[in-house]
Design a protein around this motif. Sequence first.
Motif, PDB file in Angstrom:
ATOM      1  N   PRO A 162       8.424  35.085   8.657  1.00  0.00           N
ATOM      2  CA  PRO A 162       8.810  34.914   9.913  1.00  0.00           C
ATOM      3  C   PRO A 162       8.753  36.159  11.001  1.00  0.00           C
ATOM      4  O   PRO A 162       8.620  35.780  12.101  1.00  0.00           O
ATOM      5  CB  PRO A 162      10.381  34.505   9.633  1.00  0.00           C
ATOM      6  CG  PRO A 162      10.486  34.285   8.284  1.00  0.00           C
ATOM      7  CD  PRO A 162       9.219  35.097   7.509  1.00  0.00           C
ATOM      8  N   ALA A 167       6.352  38.252  11.111  1.00  0.00           N
ATOM      9  CA  ALA A 167       5.101  38.447  11.652  1.00  0.00           C
ATOM     10  C   ALA A 167       4.744  37.112  12.353  1.00  0.00           C
ATOM     11  O   ALA A 167       4.036  37.336  13.275  1.00  0.00           O
ATOM     12  CB  ALA A 167       4.068  38.012  10.331  1.00  0.00           C
ATOM     13  N   ALA A 168       5.377  35.950  12.203  1.00  0.00           N
ATOM     14  CA  ALA A 168       5.012  34.725  12.927  1.00  0.00           C
ATOM     15  C   ALA A 168       5.664  34.927  14.408  1.00  0.00           C
ATOM     16  O   ALA A 168       4.974  34.577  15.434  1.00  0.00           O
ATOM     17  CB  ALA A 168       5.914  33.514  12.360  1.00  0.00           C
ATOM     18  N   LEU A 169       6.733  35.653  14.536  1.00  0.00           N
ATOM     19  CA  LEU A 169       7.346  35.889  15.732  1.00  0.00           C
ATOM     20  C   LEU A 169       6.519  36.896  16.643  1.00  0.00           C
ATOM     21  O   LEU A 169       6.310  36.915  17.624  1.00  0.00           O
ATOM     22  CB  LEU A 169       8.825  36.371  15.794  1.00  0.00           C
ATOM     23  CG  LEU A 169       9.961  35.196  15.919  1.00  0.00           C
ATOM     24  CD1 LEU A 169       9.747  34.133  14.942  1.00  0.00           C
ATOM     25  CD2 LEU A 169      11.552  35.917  15.783  1.00  0.00           C
ATOM     26  N   GLU A 170       5.878  38.073  15.886  1.00  0.00           N
ATOM     27  CA  GLU A 170       5.165  38.802  16.380  1.00  0.00           C
ATOM     28  C   GLU A 170       3.810  38.206  17.039  1.00  0.00           C
ATOM     29  O   GLU A 170       3.538  38.360  18.256  1.00  0.00           O
ATOM     30  CB  GLU A 170       4.620  39.954  15.415  1.00  0.00           C
ATOM     31  CG  GLU A 170       4.063  41.101  16.169  1.00  0.00           C
ATOM     32  CD  GLU A 170       3.793  42.096  15.032  1.00  0.00           C
ATOM     33  OE1 GLU A 170       3.930  41.979  13.989  1.00  0.00           O
ATOM     34  OE2 GLU A 170       3.261  43.437  15.573  1.00  0.00           O
ATOM     35  N   ALA A 172       6.687  37.947  20.588  1.00  0.00           N
ATOM     36  CA  ALA A 172       8.173  38.607  20.675  1.00  0.00           C
ATOM     37  C   ALA A 172       7.940  40.125  20.046  1.00  0.00           C
ATOM     38  O   ALA A 172       7.450  40.509  19.444  1.00  0.00           O
ATOM     39  CB  ALA A 172       8.980  37.681  19.413  1.00  0.00           C
ATOM     40  N   GLY A 173       8.870  40.829  20.986  1.00  0.00           N
ATOM     41  CA  GLY A 173       8.831  42.286  20.928  1.00  0.00           C
ATOM     42  C   GLY A 173       9.638  42.613  19.877  1.00  0.00           C
ATOM     43  O   GLY A 173      10.585  41.731  19.115  1.00  0.00           O
ATOM     44  N   PRO A 174       9.720  43.871  19.263  1.00  0.00           N
ATOM     45  CA  PRO A 174      10.527  44.421  18.306  1.00  0.00           C
ATOM     46  C   PRO A 174      11.967  44.159  18.099  1.00  0.00           C
ATOM     47  O   PRO A 174      12.304  43.684  17.155  1.00  0.00           O
ATOM     48  CB  PRO A 174      10.285  45.885  18.193  1.00  0.00           C
ATOM     49  CG  PRO A 174       9.679  46.092  19.388  1.00  0.00           C
ATOM     50  CD  PRO A 174       9.084  45.139  20.292  1.00  0.00           C
ATOM     51  N   LEU A 175      12.565  44.136  19.383  1.00  0.00           N
ATOM     52  CA  LEU A 175      13.992  44.001  19.213  1.00  0.00           C
ATOM     53  C   LEU A 175      14.177  42.484  19.264  1.00  0.00           C
ATOM     54  O   LEU A 175      15.191  42.125  18.540  1.00  0.00           O
ATOM     55  CB  LEU A 175      14.631  44.444  20.699  1.00  0.00           C
ATOM     56  CG  LEU A 175      14.765  45.953  20.712  1.00  0.00           C
ATOM     57  CD1 LEU A 175      15.468  46.321  21.957  1.00  0.00           C
ATOM     58  CD2 LEU A 175      15.678  46.339  19.660  1.00  0.00           C
ATOM     59  N   ALA A 176      13.264  41.850  19.895  1.00  0.00           N
ATOM     60  CA  ALA A 176      13.481  40.130  19.721  1.00  0.00           C
ATOM     61  C   ALA A 176      13.421  39.778  18.185  1.00  0.00           C
ATOM     62  O   ALA A 176      14.124  38.989  17.619  1.00  0.00           O
ATOM     63  CB  ALA A 176      12.632  39.574  20.692  1.00  0.00           C
ATOM     64  N   ARG A 193      16.310  40.769  16.337  1.00  0.00           N
ATOM     65  CA  ARG A 193      17.607  39.826  16.579  1.00  0.00           C
ATOM     66  C   ARG A 193      17.334  38.345  15.972  1.00  0.00           C
ATOM     67  O   ARG A 193      18.236  37.714  15.459  1.00  0.00           O
ATOM     68  CB  ARG A 193      17.663  39.738  18.000  1.00  0.00           C
ATOM     69  CG  ARG A 193      18.721  38.849  18.690  1.00  0.00           C
ATOM     70  CD  ARG A 193      20.056  38.826  18.223  1.00  0.00           C
ATOM     71  NE  ARG A 193      20.840  37.781  18.718  1.00  0.00           N
ATOM     72  CZ  ARG A 193      21.031  36.903  18.010  1.00  0.00           C
ATOM     73  NH1 ARG A 193      20.371  36.549  16.614  1.00  0.00           N
ATOM     74  NH2 ARG A 193      21.714  35.871  18.432  1.00  0.00           N
ATOM     75  N   HIS A 194      16.029  37.729  15.787  1.00  0.00           N
ATOM     76  CA  HIS A 194      15.840  36.345  15.707  1.00  0.00           C
ATOM     77  C   HIS A 194      15.116  36.159  14.375  1.00  0.00           C
ATOM     78  O   HIS A 194      15.127  35.091  13.994  1.00  0.00           O
ATOM     79  CB  HIS A 194      15.148  35.740  16.665  1.00  0.00           C
ATOM     80  CG  HIS A 194      15.871  35.685  18.034  1.00  0.00           C
ATOM     81  ND1 HIS A 194      16.824  35.166  18.264  1.00  0.00           N
ATOM     82  CD2 HIS A 194      15.403  36.359  19.363  1.00  0.00           C
ATOM     83  CE1 HIS A 194      17.196  35.151  19.865  1.00  0.00           C
ATOM     84  NE2 HIS A 194      16.652  36.191  19.852  1.00  0.00           N
ATOM     85  N   ALA A 195      14.514  37.378  13.778  1.00  0.00           N
ATOM     86  CA  ALA A 195      13.734  36.881  12.415  1.00  0.00           C
ATOM     87  C   ALA A 195      14.519  37.653  11.309  1.00  0.00           C
ATOM     88  O   ALA A 195      14.810  37.190  10.378  1.00  0.00           O
ATOM     89  CB  ALA A 195      12.493  37.226  12.572  1.00  0.00           C
ATOM     90  N   PRO A 245      19.195  37.213  11.373  1.00  0.00           N
ATOM     91  CA  PRO A 245      19.620  35.787  10.904  1.00  0.00           C
ATOM     92  C   PRO A 245      19.504  35.609   9.319  1.00  0.00           C
ATOM     93  O   PRO A 245      20.230  35.031   8.457  1.00  0.00           O
ATOM     94  CB  PRO A 245      18.698  34.720  11.459  1.00  0.00           C
ATOM     95  CG  PRO A 245      18.197  35.372  12.531  1.00  0.00           C
ATOM     96  CD  PRO A 245      17.842  36.705  12.260  1.00  0.00           C
ATOM     97  N   PRO A 270      24.137  36.717   6.942  1.00  0.00           N
ATOM     98  CA  PRO A 270      25.082  36.106   5.942  1.00  0.00           C
ATOM     99  C   PRO A 270      25.276  36.839   4.598  1.00  0.00           C
ATOM    100  O   PRO A 270      26.428  36.787   4.279  1.00  0.00           O
ATOM    101  CB  PRO A 270      24.441  34.736   5.796  1.00  0.00           C
ATOM    102  CG  PRO A 270      23.221  34.676   6.630  1.00  0.00           C
ATOM    103  CD  PRO A 270      22.979  36.050   7.143  1.00  0.00           C
TER     104      PRO A 270
END
Lengths: 252, 260
Positions: free
Chosen positions: A157, A159-162, A166-170, A173-175, A178, A182
Motif C-alpha cells: 500500500p 508503494a501504491a500511495l507513492e 502521495a508525499g512521504p508524510l502522507a 500518515r495514510h499507509a 493505519p 492498532p
Amino acid sequence: MRFRGFGGFAASTLVAGAILWSFMTTDVEFSRLLSAGPRIAEFLGRMFPPDPTVMREIMKGGAETLRIAILGSLGAVVLSAPLGILASETMVSPPLYRTVRTLLAFIRAIPLILVAMLMVGAVGLGPLPGIIAVAFHATGMLAKFYAEAIDGVSRAPIAALESAGAGPLARLRHAIWPQMAPVIARDTIFRFELNLRESLILGIVGAGGIGFYIQTYVRSFQYDKAASVTLAVIVMVVAIEAINVALRRRFA
Amino acid sequence: MSPAVQIDDLSFAHPGSDLPALERISLLVPPGESIALLGPSGAGKTTLLALLDGRLRGWQGRTSVLGASLDPDRPPLRARRPDTGFVFQEFALVERSTVLRNVLNGRLGRMSPLRALMGSPTSHDLETALAALADCGIADLAERRVDSLSGGQRQRVAIARCLAQEPRLILADEPVSSLDPARAAEILTLLTGAARARGATAMFSSHQPDLARRFAQRIVGISGGRIVFDVPTSDLSEEATANLYRDTERMPGVGLRAVS
C-alpha cells in the motif's frame, strides 16, 4: 525409528534423573508437609476476619502502584519508540538490529524484582526506583513488540500511495500509521497490564506501592491487615484483567 | 494530442541480473485505446507496467508517458504521478482502513500537501471518491473495512482508488488473475468501461488470451522480455497466441521476479 526410540529413552532418563536429583538435594520431608496443615489453618485463622480499618493504606498504596505503573509504562513507551525502530529489520542494517535485539533479550532476562532491588540501592526507597525499574524492564518486551509492528507493515500500500502521487508524510500518515497504530495500541495496553500486576509486589523490596503494606503487616504479624491488602490486590488484578480484555477486543 | 505511451528501443535488466527483463521494446499507444499485454508469467508484463508507472530506474532507451518523458535516473515529478493510475495485482490496499479511506487515498496526489497529511478531503475530493465507488458498484461498502471484503470486492476497491485519482492512463497488472471467469469478465468490463467513459487509455496485462480478446482493441504479445506481436484484436490468430506460450518454454532467462 531407532533414533527416535533412543531420543525418547534419553529424554525420559534425563527427566527422571533430574526429579530424583532434586529430591535428594533439598529437604523435602513428609513430616514437615504433614504438620503444615494445622499451621496454615492457624495462619488463615489469624487472617480472618480481614481488618477493614486499613482502607486508607490500601487507597494510598493502590494509588501509588497505579502511578508507578503509569509512569513506568510511559518511560517504557518513550524508550521503546527509538529502540523499536533500531530493532526493526526493515528500518536499519542487520548488524544494528541484531545488536539491539540482543540487548533487549538481555533486558528481558533480568527479573523486575532484581532491577527494583538494584534501583533501590541506587536511588533510595520509594516509588522512584519502582518507576525506573518498570520502565527498564518493560522496554525489553515493548521495544521488541514495536519492532515487530514496524516490520509487519505491508509495503504494497505504501508503494501504491507513492504511485498515486502521495508525499512521504502522507504515506506515513495514510499507509504506514493505519497498519501500525492498532498493533502498537494493543501491545502497549498489554504491557501496561503486566506493569500494573508486576508493580503490585515492588513494595516488598522497598520500591513503592501497595506491596509495602503487605510486607509491613506480615513482618509485624498483623495478618488480618495483610489479608485486607491482599484482597485489595486480588480485586485490582481482576479489574485490570477485565478492563484489558474489553480494550483489546477494540483493537482486534 | 500526444500519445499515451511512446516507447523507443527500451531495454531493462533488474539490478544484479545480467539477463534483460525487457529487450528492445518499442510501442506507441494513442490516447483512449484499450490495450492488453498478453504473455505467460515472467514474460516482462509487470516490469513494463511498473516502468511506465515510473517505479523503475536504470533502463535504456526513450520512454514518454502522456507527453512527458520519463527519466531513467529519477522518479517522475510527484505532480505528474496522479495522471497515471495503477491497479496492483495484489490490490495493495490498507487492510485496516475503510473502503472510502482507501479510495480517498487515491486523491492524495491531487490534494494540497497539508490536506493530504491531515487527511481532510475537499468536497470535490469526496465527490470524486464517491463517484468512483458508485462506478465500481461498491457504494454500499464505503464504511466497511477492507479486511472484511472478498477478493472480487477488494479488486473493485483497488479500481475505485485508481479512478478517484482521475488518471488519463490506467495501468492494470493482472487485474483478474485471482478471480473466477465470471468475476474476471465483470471486473474487466468495469475497468475498460470506466476508462472509455473518462476518455482514458487503459493498458492491462493478462495471461488469458480469451479475456484479452474480449476486452482490448489491441493486443501486444510479450515473451522473454520482447514484443512478439502487436496487432489489432481482430487480427490476432490462434497460431500467434499458441506460439507465444510455446516459445517461452525454451526461452532462457525467463523467471518470476517481483517488481516493487
